[in-house]
Design a protein around this motif. Structure first.
Motif, mmCIF file in Angstrom:
data_model
loop_
_atom_site.group_PDB
_atom_site.id
_atom_site.type_symbol
_atom_site.label_atom_id
_atom_site.label_comp_id
_atom_site.label_asym_id
_atom_site.label_seq_id
_atom_site.Cartn_x
_atom_site.Cartn_y
_atom_site.Cartn_z
ATOM 1 N N ILE A 1 25.777 72.407 73.951
ATOM 2 C CA ILE A 1 27.037 71.684 73.715
ATOM 3 C C ILE A 1 27.914 72.463 72.738
ATOM 4 C CG2 ILE A 1 28.027 69.597 72.690
ATOM 5 C CD1 ILE A 1 25.595 68.072 73.825
ATOM 6 N N LEU A 2 27.327 72.954 71.645
ATOM 7 C CA LEU A 2 28.081 73.724 70.664
ATOM 8 C C LEU A 2 28.631 75.014 71.276
ATOM 9 C CD1 LEU A 2 28.973 74.035 67.699
ATOM 10 C CD2 LEU A 2 26.830 75.260 67.326
ATOM 11 N N PRO B 1 27.483 64.747 62.722
ATOM 12 C CA PRO B 1 26.297 65.416 62.140
ATOM 13 C C PRO B 1 26.127 65.136 60.647
ATOM 14 C CG PRO B 1 27.537 66.952 63.485
ATOM 15 C CD PRO B 1 28.370 65.720 63.374
ATOM 16 N N LYS C 1 24.700 61.668 60.372
ATOM 17 C CA LYS C 1 23.324 61.684 60.871
ATOM 18 C C LYS C 1 22.385 62.234 59.795
ATOM 19 C CE LYS C 1 20.359 63.653 64.320
ATOM 20 N NZ LYS C 1 20.090 64.909 64.932
ATOM 21 N N ILE D 1 18.835 63.625 71.658
ATOM 22 C CA ILE D 1 19.316 64.888 72.215
ATOM 23 C C ILE D 1 18.573 66.003 71.493
ATOM 24 C CG2 ILE D 1 21.337 66.338 72.559
ATOM 25 C CD1 ILE D 1 23.040 63.816 72.469
ATOM 26 N N SER D 2 17.878 66.833 72.269
ATOM 27 C CA SER D 2 17.060 67.886 71.664
ATOM 28 C C SER D 2 17.936 69.021 71.140
ATOM 29 C CB SER D 2 16.065 68.421 72.691
ATOM 30 O OG SER D 2 16.764 69.019 73.759
ATOM 31 N N LYS D 3 17.330 69.891 70.329
ATOM 32 C CA LYS D 3 18.078 70.994 69.730
ATOM 33 C C LYS D 3 18.650 71.967 70.767
ATOM 34 C CE LYS D 3 16.129 70.966 65.131
ATOM 35 N NZ LYS D 3 15.472 71.721 64.080
ATOM 36 N N SER E 1 33.589 65.005 65.777
ATOM 37 C CA SER E 1 32.521 65.981 66.006
ATOM 38 C C SER E 1 32.024 66.597 64.699
ATOM 39 C CB SER E 1 32.985 67.076 66.964
ATOM 40 O OG SER E 1 34.025 67.837 66.367
ATOM 41 N N TRP F 1 21.834 70.522 72.004
ATOM 42 C CA TRP F 1 22.901 70.607 71.010
ATOM 43 C C TRP F 1 23.479 72.020 70.972
ATOM 44 C CZ3 TRP F 1 25.692 66.903 69.413
ATOM 45 C CH2 TRP F 1 25.184 65.648 69.158
#
Length: 134
Positions: free
Chosen positions: A59-60, A122, A125, A51-53, A118, A56
């Motif tokens: 989504i955020l 991160p 990761k 998933i690219s920045k 959630s 993200w």
């Protein structure tokens, strides 16, 4: 049979005595290590996230907008923001006579679990990505 074995042994001894052990060159280790370093520095493995920045960030942003809407969306009631979720009113009628109603405690636990996942994804990761890179 014993004579054959003796002849074979004598033959092997003769060959071994005539043969000289090979010695590697003086810079053999340096040559091998330079080749290893050249292979390890190759660009064959390039990390590319699933998933690219920008995705993200979308989504955020959507998640933050949802939280803002839930907290600030209905200003005319004096109840707390958790009452606006109306989690206790969710029912599932799978069959005619069977109905499942989830308690507000269960729904709060599900929301809390989603928030914790959630947050932890991160962090994990970053931890594993830092551990893999050299």
């Amino acid at each position: 049979m014993k004579e054959d074995n003796k002849k074979i042994e004598e033959f092997i001894d003769k060959i071994m005595s005539e043969d000289v052990l090979e010695q590697p060159s003086l810079d053999f280790t340096t040559n091998v290590m330079s080749q290893v370093e050249a292979i390890s520095k190759s660009d064959t493995t390039v990390y590319k996230p699933l998933i690219s920045k920008p995705v993200w960030f979308i989504i955020l942003g959507s998640f933050m907008a949802l939280i803002g809407y839930v907290m600030l969306g209905n200003a005319e009631t004096t109840a707390s923001w958790t009452d606006r979720l109306e989690l206790s009113e969710i029912t599932f009628n799978l069959f005619e006579n069977i109905s499942f109603e989830f308690s507000s405690t269960f729904m709060y636990a599900v929301v809390f679990l989603a928030v914790m996942v959630s947050i932890q994804v991160p962090i994990l990761k970053f931890y594993f990505q830092k551990r893999i890179t050299f």
